[in-house]
Each structure stands twice: as C-alpha cells, then as structure tokens.
Design an enzyme around this catalytic site. Sequence first.
Site, short mmCIF file in Angstrom:
data_model
loop_
_atom_site.label_atom_id
_atom_site.label_comp_id
_atom_site.label_asym_id
_atom_site.label_seq_id
_atom_site.Cartn_x
_atom_site.Cartn_y
_atom_site.Cartn_z
N GLU A 202 0.81 -2.71 12.46
CA GLU A 202 1.00 -4.03 12.48
C GLU A 202 0.79 -4.83 13.60
O GLU A 202 1.08 -5.78 13.67
CB GLU A 202 1.66 -4.44 11.20
CG GLU A 202 1.56 -3.94 10.22
CD GLU A 202 2.68 -4.64 9.33
OE1 GLU A 202 3.16 -4.52 9.62
OE2 GLU A 202 1.96 -4.54 8.43
N TRP B 156 0.37 -1.68 -0.26
CA TRP B 156 0.14 0.48 -0.03
C TRP B 156 0.61 0.88 -0.24
O TRP B 156 -0.12 2.66 -0.09
CB TRP B 156 -0.72 0.11 1.28
CG TRP B 156 -0.13 0.09 2.73
CD1 TRP B 156 1.01 0.01 2.81
CD2 TRP B 156 0.01 0.92 3.94
NE1 TRP B 156 1.39 -0.05 4.26
CE2 TRP B 156 0.41 0.83 4.37
CE3 TRP B 156 -1.14 2.17 3.58
CZ2 TRP B 156 0.77 2.35 5.51
CZ3 TRP B 156 -1.63 3.29 4.51
CH2 TRP B 156 -0.36 2.58 5.99
N ASP B 157 2.51 1.06 0.23
CA ASP B 157 3.42 2.19 -0.26
C ASP B 157 3.06 3.42 -0.82
O ASP B 157 2.83 4.49 -0.82
CB ASP B 157 4.47 2.01 0.41
CG ASP B 157 5.66 0.66 1.83
OD1 ASP B 157 3.73 0.28 2.29
OD2 ASP B 157 5.87 0.51 1.46
N LYS C 194 2.82 0.14 15.96
CA LYS C 194 3.77 -0.05 15.63
C LYS C 194 4.18 1.06 14.59
O LYS C 194 5.22 2.08 14.00
CB LYS C 194 4.34 -1.03 14.10
CG LYS C 194 5.43 -1.40 13.85
CD LYS C 194 4.86 -2.21 12.84
CE LYS C 194 6.41 -2.23 11.48
NZ LYS C 194 5.71 -3.20 10.75
N GLN C 195 3.28 2.24 14.23
CA GLN C 195 3.22 3.66 12.81
C GLN C 195 1.74 4.22 13.12
O GLN C 195 0.84 3.38 13.29
CB GLN C 195 3.22 3.01 11.53
CG GLN C 195 1.87 2.30 11.12
CD GLN C 195 2.62 1.05 9.34
OE1 GLN C 195 3.31 0.08 9.93
NE2 GLN C 195 2.27 1.41 8.50
#
Length: 790
Positions: A498, A369-370, A610-611
Amino acid sequence: MLTREIQHLPDFIYPIDEWRLVEKRFYPRLLPNMETLFSTANGFLGIRGCHEEGSPVYQSGTLINGLHETWPIVYGEKAFGFAKTGQTIVNAPDGKIIRLYVDDEPFDLSKVKLLDYQRVLDMRTGTLDRHAVWEKFSGKQIRITSRRLVSFVHRHIAAIVYEVTLLNADAPIVLSSELASVQETQAPGADPRSNRTLDGTVLLAQSNYSRDYRIVQSYRTRSSGMTLACGIDHVLETQCLHSDQCCSDDGFGRVLFSINGQQGKTIRLIKFMTYHVSRSVPAAELCERSDRALDRVVGHGFETLLEEQRQYLDDFWELADIQVGGDLATQQVIRFNLFHICQASARAESVGIPAKGLTGTGYEGQYFWDTEIYVLPFLIYTAPRIARNLLLFRYRMLEKARMRAREVNQRGALFPWRTINGDEASAYYAAGTAQYHINADIIYAMRKYVEVTGDREFLYGEGAEMLIETARLWTDLGFFSFKKGGHFCLNCVTGPDEYNTVVDNNAYTNLMARENLWFAAETLEWLREHKSDRYSVLVHETQLRQEEIDEWKRAADSMYVPYDENAGIHLQDENFLNKRAWDFSTTPAEKYPLLLHFHPLVIYRHQVIKQADIVLAMFLLGDKFSLEQKRRNFDFYDPLTTGDSSLSVSIQSIVAFELGYFDKAREYMRYALMMDLADLAANVDQGCHIASMGGTWMAMVYGAAGMRDYKGKLSFNPRLGRGMQRLQFSLIIRGQRLSVEIDQEKNETTYLLKEGAGLVIIHQREEVLLTANVPVTVAIKEPYAPPPEQ
C-alpha cells in the site's frame, strides 16, 4: 528491514510456560495490551481480558462477530463510485461484570493491597483463570478466584465461576452481577488502524425482563437495524445466609447478592451469559432463544461446559499443534498464536474473521484479504470444515460483489476490500477499491482448498459461479496493449504493497489474475465436457458464453508481467524503477510506520515498500519463478521493505528459508512469532494480528519445513537451522492425516500417515510412498537443495 527492536515481556512477571500465558503480578503499565492478549473467544463471541470487577479497564469489549453499525462516509469531495457506507463493530452489553464489596468497600485491583496474584490464559482448558488475595486496611484477608470461558461447543454461551473466601474474619459481602450497555470511551486518533468512535447511542433498547436470578435484554442497532438479545443467569453456592435482589431497566440489569460471609466458607457464584444476533429476526424471538440457551446451560452446569471445552481443545491440538524442540519460549509463542486463531475462527459461521479476531475493535471489526491468504492455509490443513465455511461466506457475498462491480463501471463481481456486511467500507480507494487482487486472492484460497481437500462439489457448485464472475471482472478491467506487444495489461491497480498505489501492471496482481483466469477457463471447460447438466444451469443463471471462456484464456496466456532485463528482476509495477529511492539512512526508527509520519504522496513517489508484494507472489506462485529469479528479486526488494505491515515478515521468512538465507529467515520468523506478545506494531491494545498469527504457521510449515503444495503435489525441503532441534506438525490431505517430524540433530525427517490408505509426497526431489501407520524416515540432504521446479 526490521525497524523495531523486540522487547520481550518481563519474565519475572510473565514467565515462559509452553501451554499457558501467565501473569504473576498485577502490572497496570501493560493493562491495555493484556486486555487483548488475555481475551477469550470462539469466533462468534469474544470477551476482552478485562477484569470481572469492571475496573481498572482500558477498553471493555464484548464483541459479537458481524454485529455492526453503519454510518454514511463523508467526503470533502465526492466522486462517482466511492464507497458510501462505513461499518463498525459494536460493543455489546457487558455481561461479565461481577463487582465485589467486602465491608461495603469495593475490590479494585488498582487500589487495593494484594498479597498474592496470578492470572493465566490456559490454552489446553480454554479458560482465563485468576487468583488474588486482598488484604484490607483492617487486616482482613480475602481470597478471590475466577475462571472464565467462552464456549467452543455452545456458540452463544460464555460463563464465569467467581469464588470469594474470607481467610481470617467474618464480613458482609455483596456481589453485584451486571449486564450493562457500554459507552465507548476511547477517543479516535490519527492511526488509521484504530476503531471509529460512533456518536450517540448505537444500541437502542427494545425490551428487558428479569425473574429469579435471570435477566434478558434486547436491542436494535440505530442505523444497520440489526437485532440483539443477551441474557445472564446465576447459580449461587454458599453455606452463608444471604438475600438477593434482581432488577432490569433499559440498558442496565443487575442481580445483587448480599451475603453474611463467614471465615473459611467459600462463596461460589456461577454466571452464565448468552448472546444472539440477527439481521432479520425480531428481537422478541432472539429473547426466546436466549431463554432456551440459559435453561439448557444452567441445567448442564459449569463443569459440563469445562469438560466440553477441554475435549474440543484436545481435538484441536491433536491436529493443529506444532511442536518444537530446544526452545521453550518459541513453543509458547507458537501455541499462543495458534490458540488465538482457533478463538477467531472456531465458530465463525456465516461470518468472516475480523482482522483483529474478537480481541479488540482495531480495523473496525472488518474482514480483509487476510483470511484467504494468511489464515486459510492453516485452516485448510487442520480444520477444513471451518475453511469451507469461510469460503461459503464469501460466496454469499457474491451478489453484493456484482453490485459493487457495477458501481465502479465493471462487469462481473468485485469483492469488497474491507467489509462486514458485504458492502465496500473502504473510504480511501487508492488503498482500498484499487486492490482488485482480492478477487484473485479469494479464488487462490478456493483452489488451494479444493486441491488439498478434494472437495470438487464445492468447486462445481458455489466455486464455479465465483470463478465466472471474477474472471469477467479481469477481462473487463484489462486490455490488450499494442504498445506492450499485444500483452494483456491491468492499469490503475494497487497490489498488496500500500506504499505504491494505483499503478500500472502490478506484478502480483497480474500473476494472480492470470491464475484466476486460467482456473476459471479450466473448470468451466471441464464442466461442459463432464457435467453438462451443471454447466447448462450455470449458462442459464449467469448468461455465460463460450466466447467469454475463450477470452479468459487469451487474456491469461497474454498477461503482461513486467520484467527489467538490465536489472534482471521482475518489476513490482512497470514504473517502480522510475521512482526515487527512499533514504533509509536518514529515517529514524521512531518515524516508522511511515504512514503515520509522512504524507501519502511523499511515500508514493519513492521506492519504498510497506509489505511483501512481489516476494509474496514468489511464495504463492513459486512454481512460476526460477530459483535464480527468486534470489535476484528478493535481494533487490527485501532491503526496500519496511515491515510497516504485520503481514510482511512471515512471507519474507519463508522465501529467505527457500533461498538459504537462514539467519535472515530465522530473524524474520522471530518477528512474526512475537508480533503481538512483544507488541511490535505498537497497537496490540486494539487487538491481536490474526493474519500475522496465521503467517507464523506458514513460516514454520512452508519456511522451516520447506513444504510446497503446487497443484496439489506435496513436497518438503526441511531446514530448521540453529536453535530449533525438532519440528513436528500434522496435516490433513484429502481426508488423510500426515504427521511430519524433522529432527535437526539426526538430520532426518520422519513421515507417518496416521490415517488414510496411501499418499505420495516428495522429499527433496525424491518421491516417497506412504502407507497407513508405517513411518518412513529419510535423510536431509546437505548442502541445501531447493524445492523441485514444477
């Protein structure tokens, strides 16, 4: 939370230069990283920054976008619908090797005495240049220079100029120019971000032939059945007596030049390389293409390639450059990041953008998806044709996405979380298939593209079909919950974070799915009313029913977005607050990233991120949150975010700028900028973080310049802060070119419509009408004013 200290490259070896990455001394300690950072590529073909002589080397890499091998995913315990076939990028035969022997002794940077050395990645010429002076034990001195490029204009072509000059004595010289299959030498490790090492020979030789100075070889991949042809040809320029020998066998070809070297007489070898791949064309035809390509490029010569390369980059920088004042180091890093995005995307045609571009084999050369969320914004505003190509690539994947949806018992289409050929390649469903948000991410990027470019043809053509199938997935995946007051819920999903997987009602997923559903219903209803012929074709081809469109609207209107009234925050998922808080005070820096030191179940049962997840939603869908909601959410979630993903800090920077947390915003931006040059993720040896590089453009434009583009309305709220005196960039909006220049010292912004008839923008809540070539300068208000609520 920033857990790693930035360690800059030593400036006595890597001095700051705003247009070049310079290495002033051979520095073997950083050899793995420099092979990545000095890579040259064009989006189709990439060559890692390894030295021409083949040694020393950490991981040689000649990477072709989409050339991959497949392998069966082996599970200890299988389950229905698990991904079956893995995909890994294949290292193509290495055509850059030119071994140098003087007096029958090899030139090896790690073993010789160097009197002088410099290597430069020039971001204006698009070349990798090296200069070295070698002194032998006999006292003989030899100057060796090389210039390498991977052509942006000629998709299948790379070339090297290799020059040798004897400075103080005559000597016999041998140049061995090779085309050789590469055996993978890097052992697999425990890091899931690294590449898989395939067993056995992957490239099966099909044919090879040689004539004069030319060698052409062809291969077929063992399991995926792809065909590859590659070739090399040469031009030797010398006044010295010489002879040559050309030979080619399965997996290895060599042209050997034996030269009676004379002092002061430069020997110049020009090497041309070509690569062609296909999933359907026979190898013999690819060999013919290779011959034609070599005929053409040898005829044109290296200087023509160089001139075309410079012109391509002049055009690129005219639109893509971001100029900053007051910080030369920041200027260098910004251009370095943008240049690598160019190298990852320029000729990515009928393929995607691998997570590491073509600078390394990390993440197995797969697409995520980046691209849609982090790279496409830059491309939409600076290279819309490339953005369209990437969206078309997703469309061509639609049939396999339909098949994948059926494999996981759903209607519609489910795009793969990680892939090369369109099949799902993620073996870990909790952090793979469960990330259904990739559907909405693709649609979000498509909508952004259409709004910025005005390309309704794409929307009503390929886009409409994608909208139908993604909307079907959402309504089939979710349900109207009686316990939630009839709201539409999406359970057992994973959002961008994640560290919290297979959760109920991830806010990011639900919000993005809602936008997907609304956009699908709006587009299809418009087509029914205004383009009935196209609508009828879609009904026929997809079996669309009006009842489905009504269901999409009802689901979107009723979408459940978890919110805690007591805490006054949106919940990342509905059970997030029921988890135990992670003890950051007892987690040392060396235990990050957590995924390499803790079992997933330990991580999953804690409040640790995580993000950016809901913070990302607040940026992408900022018009759906009030400023106070953004502040409360950011204040709660930001301390829980580890930054274990390279994708996080750019988004945190953007939202921090919006909230007026300027010190934090600049610090996050600094981390985003230095992700690769400072190796903050400790894995740049596996390739550059292309999405993070895209995030640096967003941090500058959406963060420091305060740009927002909700529903196609362009607004700016610039706040540069300390250390950045000036910021200038360009945008392409519906074919019109807008230049934005922010002057911190004068506390003003100048907008100039360089191309176009007229454009209305919003500067800190006030409309500004722009006409062609008439600069408009407006003051930056104090104190900080938030963007308008839309």
